[in-house]
Design an enzyme around this catalytic site. Sequence first.
Site, PDB file in Angstrom:
ATOM      1  N   GLU A 165      43.664  35.355  39.480  1.00 18.88           N
ATOM      2  CA  GLU A 165      44.390  36.425  40.153  1.00 18.88           C
ATOM      3  C   GLU A 165      45.905  36.267  40.007  1.00 18.88           C
ATOM      4  O   GLU A 165      46.591  35.823  40.919  1.00 18.88           O
ATOM      5  CB  GLU A 165      44.004  36.460  41.637  1.00 18.88           C
ATOM      6  CG  GLU A 165      44.539  37.653  42.361  1.00 18.88           C
ATOM      7  CD  GLU A 165      43.992  37.800  43.772  1.00 18.88           C
ATOM      8  OE1 GLU A 165      44.639  38.499  44.558  1.00 18.88           O
ATOM      9  OE2 GLU A 165      42.936  37.230  44.091  1.00 18.88           O
ATOM     10  N   LYS A 206      41.524  39.279  37.983  1.00 16.09           N
ATOM     11  CA  LYS A 206      41.817  40.178  39.099  1.00 16.09           C
ATOM     12  C   LYS A 206      43.320  40.459  39.116  1.00 16.09           C
ATOM     13  O   LYS A 206      44.053  39.920  39.944  1.00 16.09           O
ATOM     14  CB  LYS A 206      41.333  39.528  40.394  1.00 16.09           C
ATOM     15  CG  LYS A 206      41.323  40.440  41.579  1.00 16.09           C
ATOM     16  CD  LYS A 206      40.703  39.729  42.784  1.00 16.09           C
ATOM     17  CE  LYS A 206      40.962  40.488  44.045  1.00 16.09           C
ATOM     18  NZ  LYS A 206      40.469  39.770  45.218  1.00 16.09           N
TER      19      LYS A 206
END
Length: 181
Positions: free
Chosen positions: A6, A48
Amino acid sequence: LVPIIEPEILMDGDHDIERTAEVAEEVLAAVYKACDLNDVYLEGSLLKPNMIVPGSDWKGSITAQEIGYMTVRTLERRVPSSVPGIMFLSGGMSEEEASCNLMEMNKIKRKGPWSLSFSYGRALQQSALKSWLGKEENLKAGQDALLARARANGQAALGKYVPGSEPSLDAQGTFEKGYKY
């Protein structure tokens, strides 16, 4: 266990979308170099990221098509094809904005084989929270609102969402300038 990578890039600033793409490419290159050095099994991972958008103080206008194009272009330049899925953050966008941008990405014929989908928190939940308000008597309204946004994003992940076809109470989005984790 699934490694979820992420590398969020905050939207603060007055930079254009090209600058966001440039920074995202640098970040993704460094992230995937580190993954390689640490023997991360990319075939079992998910990325992500945020979508590629101009800074929150940028004065121009931009379309969902432009955001979709720049996001896909950035991914194609830096994300290995062995990564099976890319699940986007909403980054403070409104629910509708996030759905439309995701839909545009999925309409583009792309080199990367990844699944492009969503991992929204705020852009999936705002209408549900505003409908429910924590009150038992509003439970059904909150559930209906959540279902509507889930349908919208499910269709967007297929490139088939019709903008405005699902209700949303989140016209402003949830961007917070200078947000600190």
